[in-house]
Design a protein around this motif. Structure first.
Motif, PDB file in Angstrom:
ATOM      1  N   PRO A   1       0.825  -1.212   0.000  1.00  0.00           N
ATOM      2  CA  PRO A   1       0.000   0.000   0.000  1.00  0.00           C
ATOM      3  C   PRO A   1       0.853   1.253   0.000  1.00  0.00           C
ATOM      4  CG  PRO A   1      -0.819  -1.596   1.581  1.00  0.00           C
ATOM      5  CD  PRO A   1       0.495  -2.127   1.101  1.00  0.00           C
ATOM      6  N   ASP A   2       0.398   2.260  -0.698  1.00  0.00           N
ATOM      7  CA  ASP A   2       1.157   3.504  -0.816  1.00  0.00           C
ATOM      8  C   ASP A   2       0.789   4.466   0.304  1.00  0.00           C
ATOM      9  OD1 ASP A   2       2.562   2.800  -3.157  1.00  0.00           O
ATOM     10  OD2 ASP A   2       0.759   3.154  -4.332  1.00  0.00           O
ATOM     11  N   ASP A   3       1.770   5.251   0.708  1.00  0.00           N
ATOM     12  CA  ASP A   3       1.585   6.199   1.796  1.00  0.00           C
ATOM     13  C   ASP A   3       1.134   7.549   1.246  1.00  0.00           C
ATOM     14  OD1 ASP A   3       4.254   7.994   1.472  1.00  0.00           O
ATOM     15  OD2 ASP A   3       4.689   5.888   1.065  1.00  0.00           O
ATOM     16  N   PRO A   4       0.602   8.431   2.094  1.00  0.00           N
ATOM     17  CA  PRO A   4       0.118   9.741   1.626  1.00  0.00           C
ATOM     18  C   PRO A   4       1.181  10.563   0.911  1.00  0.00           C
ATOM     19  CG  PRO A   4      -0.736   9.290   3.810  1.00  0.00           C
ATOM     20  CD  PRO A   4       0.249   8.185   3.511  1.00  0.00           C
ATOM     21  N   LEU A   5       2.441  10.453   1.321  1.00  0.00           N
ATOM     22  CA  LEU A   5       3.502  11.216   0.671  1.00  0.00           C
ATOM     23  C   LEU A   5       3.638  10.814  -0.793  1.00  0.00           C
ATOM     24  CD1 LEU A   5       5.941  13.159   0.825  1.00  0.00           C
ATOM     25  CD2 LEU A   5       7.331  11.190   1.497  1.00  0.00           C
ATOM     26  N   THR A   6       3.645   9.516  -1.054  1.00  0.00           N
ATOM     27  CA  THR A   6       3.777   9.024  -2.427  1.00  0.00           C
ATOM     28  C   THR A   6       2.580   9.429  -3.283  1.00  0.00           C
ATOM     29  OG1 THR A   6       5.089   7.134  -1.681  1.00  0.00           O
ATOM     30  CG2 THR A   6       4.026   6.954  -3.831  1.00  0.00           C
ATOM     31  N   ILE A   7       1.380   9.282  -2.733  1.00  0.00           N
ATOM     32  CA  ILE A   7       0.170   9.627  -3.481  1.00  0.00           C
ATOM     33  C   ILE A   7       0.126  11.120  -3.791  1.00  0.00           C
ATOM     34  CG2 ILE A   7      -2.346   9.617  -3.431  1.00  0.00           C
ATOM     35  CD1 ILE A   7      -2.113   7.199  -1.511  1.00  0.00           C
ATOM     36  N   ALA A   8       0.415  11.947  -2.788  1.00  0.00           N
ATOM     37  CA  ALA A   8       0.389  13.398  -2.989  1.00  0.00           C
ATOM     38  C   ALA A   8       1.437  13.831  -4.005  1.00  0.00           C
ATOM     39  CB  ALA A   8       0.619  14.111  -1.659  1.00  0.00           C
ATOM     40  N   THR A   9       2.597  13.181  -3.974  1.00  0.00           N
ATOM     41  CA  THR A   9       3.642  13.505  -4.953  1.00  0.00           C
ATOM     42  C   THR A   9       3.192  13.163  -6.361  1.00  0.00           C
ATOM     43  OG1 THR A   9       5.365  13.101  -3.294  1.00  0.00           O
ATOM     44  CG2 THR A   9       6.033  13.078  -5.602  1.00  0.00           C
ATOM     45  N   GLY A  10       2.539  12.004  -6.528  1.00  0.00           N
ATOM     46  CA  GLY A  10       2.038  11.634  -7.845  1.00  0.00           C
ATOM     47  C   GLY A  10       1.005  12.619  -8.365  1.00  0.00           C
ATOM     48  N   ILE A  11       0.107  13.055  -7.485  1.00  0.00           N
ATOM     49  CA  ILE A  11      -0.906  14.030  -7.895  1.00  0.00           C
ATOM     50  C   ILE A  11      -0.247  15.341  -8.317  1.00  0.00           C
ATOM     51  CG2 ILE A  11      -2.867  15.406  -7.094  1.00  0.00           C
ATOM     52  CD1 ILE A  11      -3.573  13.103  -5.218  1.00  0.00           C
ATOM     53  N   ALA A  12       0.719  15.803  -7.531  1.00  0.00           N
ATOM     54  CA  ALA A  12       1.384  17.073  -7.836  1.00  0.00           C
ATOM     55  C   ALA A  12       2.146  17.002  -9.153  1.00  0.00           C
ATOM     56  CB  ALA A  12       2.329  17.447  -6.694  1.00  0.00           C
ATOM     57  N   ILE A  13       2.827  15.885  -9.405  1.00  0.00           N
ATOM     58  CA  ILE A  13       3.599  15.761 -10.643  1.00  0.00           C
ATOM     59  C   ILE A  13       2.672  15.589 -11.838  1.00  0.00           C
ATOM     60  CG2 ILE A  13       5.186  14.247 -11.894  1.00  0.00           C
ATOM     61  CD1 ILE A  13       6.715  13.836  -9.336  1.00  0.00           C
ATOM     62  N   GLY A  14       1.598  14.831 -11.692  1.00  0.00           N
ATOM     63  CA  GLY A  14       0.670  14.664 -12.800  1.00  0.00           C
ATOM     64  C   GLY A  14       0.025  15.966 -13.217  1.00  0.00           C
ATOM     65  N   ILE A  15      -0.309  16.812 -12.242  1.00  0.00           N
ATOM     66  CA  ILE A  15      -0.957  18.092 -12.529  1.00  0.00           C
ATOM     67  C   ILE A  15       0.026  19.114 -13.062  1.00  0.00           C
ATOM     68  CG2 ILE A  15      -2.032  20.100 -11.414  1.00  0.00           C
ATOM     69  CD1 ILE A  15      -3.597  18.149  -9.683  1.00  0.00           C
TER      70      ILE A  15
END
Length: 563
Positions: A498-512
């Motif tokens: 499972p992914d942690d909030p840091l990884t998920i938030a980083t993916g969202i920021a880079i995708g946007i």
């Protein structure tokens, strides 16, 4: 003698495998383009054919996932036969990113004051957007994870047994889909096959995929170190045959054909091929060499500076200007038009079949730069397979949150970025170019055309944003500790944890903010943030087009620019 025969047989087998892999790549390219074309013909009825590549990606994802639900062997077939080819396309799709910068016309250049305003707004919008997007994602997901774990703990523990001081909760976002629990995703004894792992061959990285197609990663990884040490200089030179082959084609075929018949597409194509493959392999060789081995920070800095997109942009820009100087019959703008008309391959096919000429391209001309952009479109479509690999992450609370945040940030970016540019001092068209400042090129162009923005400024902002991101990611992501599985590891079961909030938030920021270039980087480095980046990039891009083309949003955008 036997060893020599064995070596010859081995090289012949590798050559045959390389040809078969190349045919797979060509087949995937044509299939993806045909899918894009078919979707674009349907979208013509509602005047939005530019959504074809994005919808194609979603179609591949849903179809593959649907087939997998009915037949679990789909995943085994994908891992054994398609995954390596998909990774190859994903690695080299970035060849299309330099084209918009190479095509910038000097007549569209702004004065020094306007350029200064553009740079100022570029910095302001990037700092604010990156910070706010990451902060919203991380804080919200972190808070949800804590509350979720507390609720689970309280619901499973009788009130009489609850301690007065509970230990800090473990942050764990549960996934749904395929009926698997989060423990099954990373428990090697559960028997659940990994969607990220090819059980027959070791995982490959973006660097390995820059090698010749005929070179098996499994073979090279198992080669004894003594054998590698005995490689002669001739062998090392032979390993660089893609660059040598491209240069040979350029000199032996491209130049004579251009001189004799005035057909420059072969020459331009060889120039693109040579520039891209040379810069990719240059970076790869430096990373794997012993240079600066005792100074890893310096080596990482140099390797990052050797960014293939940046170097290819410089090389192709120099090539175009050199051709303009060497040709007395064409000026720079004409040479650029022979290099690329900026039309998609599906648009050229449609114009040729339906006899509906393109306004800016009456003869349906398709140049080498257009071919590079077509490879970029295909790369976006095959991301559907990468989303299939990461389906457990997407069918989750984190996936729903990613969609929600992307919609909100898209609205804020469209309205606030344009307003910020107008306040700084940019005029209407230049301000409107920031409405799609970090949207993938396939969607940015129609969005900016609809509101009457400056396409040249938008292309420069989008590509510069992506290049800047690729230069920064290696330093920032390592310091932040974003989870990434090294391709050198034979055991990549960790990809299913499972992914942690840091990884998920980083993916969202880079995708946007990083768009397609950011997503390609994350997939290339096997980052856990990649699926969230792909999802956020898609939703952000689609909603940006909606906010710039649909009333009353379009009217608000125009009013924010001062028009």
């Amino acid at each position: 003698m036997k060893d020599y025969r064995k070596l010859c047989v081995d090289r012949c087998n590798r050559a045959v495998r390389g040809i078969c892999n190349l045919l797979w790549i060509v087949g995937l390219f044509l299939a993806s383009e045909l899918l894009i074309w078919a979707i674009s013909l349907g979208l013509r009825l509602v005047s939005i054919p530019f959504f074809a590549s994005i919808i194609g990606m979603l179609a591949v994802f849903f179809l593959t996932t649907g087939f997998h639900l009915f037949n679990k062997r789909v995943e085994s077939f994908y891992n054994a036969s398609l995954k390596q080819k998909i990774n190859f396309i994903n690695t080299h799709m970035a060849v299309g990113f330099p084209i918009p910068l190479v095509m910038l016309d000097q007549s569209e250049m702004l004065d020094a004051t306007q350029i200064g305003y553009i740079i100022a707004n570029f910095l302001v919008t990037n700092v604010v957007s990156w910070t706010v997007t990451f902060a919203i994602g991380f804080l919200a997901l972190h808070g949800y994870a804590i509350l979720h774990d507390k609720w689970e703990a309280r619901s499973q523990t009788p009130a009489s047994e609850r301690p007065l001081m509970a230990p800090p909760p473990v942050i764990n976002l549960s996934f749904v889909g395929d009926g698997s629990t989060s423990n099954e995703l990373h428990n090697p004894s559960s028997g659940t096959p990994s969607p990220f792992r090819n059980e027959n061959t070791p995982a490959t990285s973006v660097l390995d995929l820059a090698a010749p197609l005929s070179e098996s990663t499994a073979t090279t990884s198992k080669a004894p170190s003594s054998r590698r040490e005995r490689r002669t200089t001739v062998h090392k030179i032979f390993e660089q045959y893609p660059s040598l082959l491209a240069m040979s084609f350029l000199l032996a075929i491209g130049v004579p054909v251009a001189a004799a018949r005035g057909e420059v597409r072969v020459l331009d194509g060889c120039a693109v091929w040579f520039s891209w493959i040379t810069t990719v392999r240059m970076q790869r060789l430096f990373k794997t060499s012993s240079a600066c081995a005792k100074r890893p920070r310096l080596k990482n800095t140099i390797a990052t500076t050797l960014n293939p997109v940046l170097l290819t942009t410089l090389l192709l820009t120099g090539y175009i200007h050199l051709r303009a100087v060497a040709s007395p019959l064409y000026d720079l703008s004409q040479v650029q038009k022979l290099f690329s008309r900026g039309n998609s391959l599906y648009a050229v096919w449609t114009a040729s079949v339906l006899q509906e000429p393109i306004a800016s391209n009456k003869g349906a001309y398709f140049g080498a730069g257009d071919a590079a952009l077509a490879f970029l479109e295909v790369g976006i479509v095959v991301w559907g397979f990468k989303l299939f690999e990461c389906r457990k992450q997407l069918w989750s609370v984190a996936g729903v949150f990613t969609v929600t945040v992307s919609i909100g940030i898209a609205a804020a970016n469209v309205f606030l970025s344009v307003g910020s540019a107008h306040l700084i001092g940019l005029d209407g068209p230049d301000s409107l170019s920031f409405a799609a400042r970090s949207v993938t090129l396939a969607l940015a162009k129609p969005a900016i055309e609809t509101v009457g923005g400056n396409l040249a400024v938008n292309a420069a902002v989008v590509v510069s944003n992506g290049i800047l991101g690729q230069l920064v990611y290696p330093f920032v992501l390592d310091r932040m500790g974003v989870r990434t599985d090294s391709a050198e590891k034979e055991d990549d079961r960790g990809l299913n944890e499972p992914d942690d909030p840091l990884t998920i938030a980083t993916g969202i920021a880079i995708g946007i903010n990083g768009a397609a270039m950011g997503v390609a980087y994350l997939y290339g480095t096997r980052s856990h943030a990649a699926p969230y980046a792909a999802l956020s990039m898609t939703v952000f891009g689609v909603m940006t087009v909606v906010f710039t083309t649909v009333e009353p949003f379009k009217g608000v955008v125009l009013s924010r620019s001062g028009i």
